[in-house]
Design an enzyme around this catalytic site. Structure first.
Site, PDB file in Angstrom:
ATOM      1  N   GLY A  50       0.540  -1.281  -0.056  1.00  0.00           N
ATOM      2  CA  GLY A  50       0.257  -0.169  -0.034  1.00  0.00           C
ATOM      3  C   GLY A  50       1.088   1.046  -0.177  1.00  0.00           C
TER       4      GLY A  50
ATOM      5  CD  GLN B 228       3.069   5.786   3.433  1.00  0.00           C
ATOM      6  OE1 GLN B 228       2.300   4.780   2.237  1.00  0.00           O
ATOM      7  NE2 GLN B 228       4.044   5.309   3.426  1.00  0.00           N
TER       8      GLN B 228
ATOM      9  CB  CYS C 232       5.092   2.117   7.913  1.00  0.00           C
ATOM     10  SG  CYS C 232       4.373   3.251   7.483  1.00  0.00           S
TER      11      CYS C 232
ATOM     12  CG  HIS D 120      -0.001   6.494   6.346  1.00  0.00           C
ATOM     13  ND1 HIS D 120       0.788   6.802   6.587  1.00  0.00           N
ATOM     14  CD2 HIS D 120       0.647   5.155   5.942  1.00  0.00           C
ATOM     15  CE1 HIS D 120       2.177   6.239   6.575  1.00  0.00           C
ATOM     16  NE2 HIS D 120       1.715   4.974   5.982  1.00  0.00           N
TER      17      HIS D 120
HETATM   18  O1  K1U Z   1       1.626   2.588   3.761  1.00  0.00           O
HETATM   19  C1  K1U Z   1       3.163   1.744   4.034  1.00  0.00           C
HETATM   20  O2  K1U Z   1       3.569   2.187   4.621  1.00  0.00           O
HETATM   21  C2  K1U Z   1       2.616   0.598   3.477  1.00  0.00           C
HETATM   22  C3  K1U Z   1       3.025  -0.597   4.244  1.00  0.00           C
HETATM   23  C4  K1U Z   1       1.201  -1.371   4.272  1.00  0.00           C
HETATM   24  C5  K1U Z   1       0.794  -2.295   5.376  1.00  0.00           C
HETATM   25  C6  K1U Z   1       2.150  -3.242   5.479  1.00  0.00           C
HETATM   26  C7  K1U Z   1       1.766  -4.447   6.938  1.00  0.00           C
HETATM   27  C8  K1U Z   1       0.731  -4.364   7.233  1.00  0.00           C
HETATM   28  C9  K1U Z   1       0.023  -3.353   7.028  1.00  0.00           C
HETATM   29  C10 K1U Z   1       0.113  -2.183   6.074  1.00  0.00           C
HETATM   30  C11 K1U Z   1       3.921  -2.043   3.655  1.00  0.00           C
HETATM   31  O3  K1U Z   1       3.750  -2.181   2.553  1.00  0.00           O
HETATM   32  S1  K1U Z   1       5.503  -2.290   4.636  1.00  0.00           S
HETATM   33  C12 K1U Z   1       5.955  -3.796   3.681  1.00  0.00           C
HETATM   34  C13 K1U Z   1       5.707  -4.880   5.101  1.00  0.00           C
HETATM   35  O4  K1U Z   1       5.224  -4.913   5.737  1.00  0.00           O
HETATM   36  C14 K1U Z   1       4.895  -6.010   3.083  1.00  0.00           C
HETATM   37  C15 K1U Z   1       4.920  -6.245   2.191  1.00  0.00           C
HETATM   38  C16 K1U Z   1       4.436  -7.187   1.819  1.00  0.00           C
HETATM   39  C17 K1U Z   1       3.086  -7.933   2.672  1.00  0.00           C
HETATM   40  C18 K1U Z   1       3.528  -7.664   4.161  1.00  0.00           C
HETATM   41  C19 K1U Z   1       4.012  -6.414   4.908  1.00  0.00           C
HETATM   42 ZN    ZN Z   2       2.634   2.827   6.243  1.00  0.00          ZN
END
Ligand code: K1U
Ligand code: ZN
Length: 185
Positions: free
Chosen positions: A46, A51, A88, A134
């Site tokens: 996401g 951001q 994040c 966010h």
């Molecule tokens: O908004 C952001 O910072 C993106 C974030 C979203 C998110 C991650 C984990 C739980 C809820 C929301 C990320 O994508 S961080 C990357 C990450 O932690 C992840 C990537 C792939 C699968 C699972 C987690």
């Molecule tokens: Zn985040």
């Protein structure tokens, strides 16, 4: 399309409320494409407008087959509770367990200006809530206990100097010769 710099913890933009989107414009469509492209390069699921330093109330989410642009999103129903680890893209290498509603219904507008509702559970529900937070200046750190938050901030204290000016520049692989097919909205 462009890869955008990601703002990291300490940049005031991450703590500001966003402005509701009043009209779907070409600028907004470009921002959606850039958010997806930046999110893919950063290996996230996401990414929200603040951001990348923008004030529009818009985010993108991609979890498995669920790929959404959410404009002016609102959580309109929740069920249950679930605790899981979150990261994040604006706080790289810092993680924490966050308790949130297990299932949500989100109402939002799409890039055609059409209102829709989506029911989500699991990681999809978590990601939607993380991105909507966010859009209101809230970060996953805010849900941690005092001790866990202190420990997360100590870890960030060791990481933050990698991001002068609170900017995270993503490495662009020079061998990337074509766009991700999903970037075609
Ligand atoms: O908004 C952001 O910072 C993106 C974030 C979203 C998110 C991650 C984990 C739980 C809820 C929301 C990320 O994508 S961080 C990357 C990450 O932690 C992840 C990537 C792939 C699968 C699972 C987690
Ligand atoms: Zn985040």
């Amino acid at each position: 399309m462009s890869i955008l710099d990601i703002r990291v913890l300490g940049d005031p933009v991450l703590r500001e409320d966003t402005t509701p989107v009043a009209a779907i414009t070409d600028e907004l469509r470009t921002l959606a494409r850039d958010l997806f492209e930046t999110m893919h390069l950063a290996k996230g699921i996401g990414l929200a407008a603040p951001q990348v330093g923008r004030s529009e109330r818009m985010a993108v989410v991609e979890v498995d087959a669920h790929r959404l642009v959410i404009i002016n999103p609102e959580v309109v129903h929740t069920e249950g509770k679930d605790k899981a680890e979150e990261g994040c893209l604006s706080i790289p290498d810092v993680y924490g367990d966050v308790e949130r509603p297990a299932k949500v219904r989100v109402r939002a507008t799409d890039l055609e200006g059409k209102e829709f509702e989506v029911d989500a559970d699991g990681l999809f529900a978590r990601c939607l809530q993380h991105e909507i937070d966010h859009l209101h200046g809230k970060l996953f750190l805010d849900y941690l206990s005092v001790l866990k938050r202190r420990s997360a901030l100590a870890k960030w204290g060791k990481e933050k100097d990698k991001y002068p000016g609170f900017i995270r520049k993503l490495d662009i692989d020079p061998s990337r010769t074509h766009e991700h097919p999903d970037e075609e909205l």
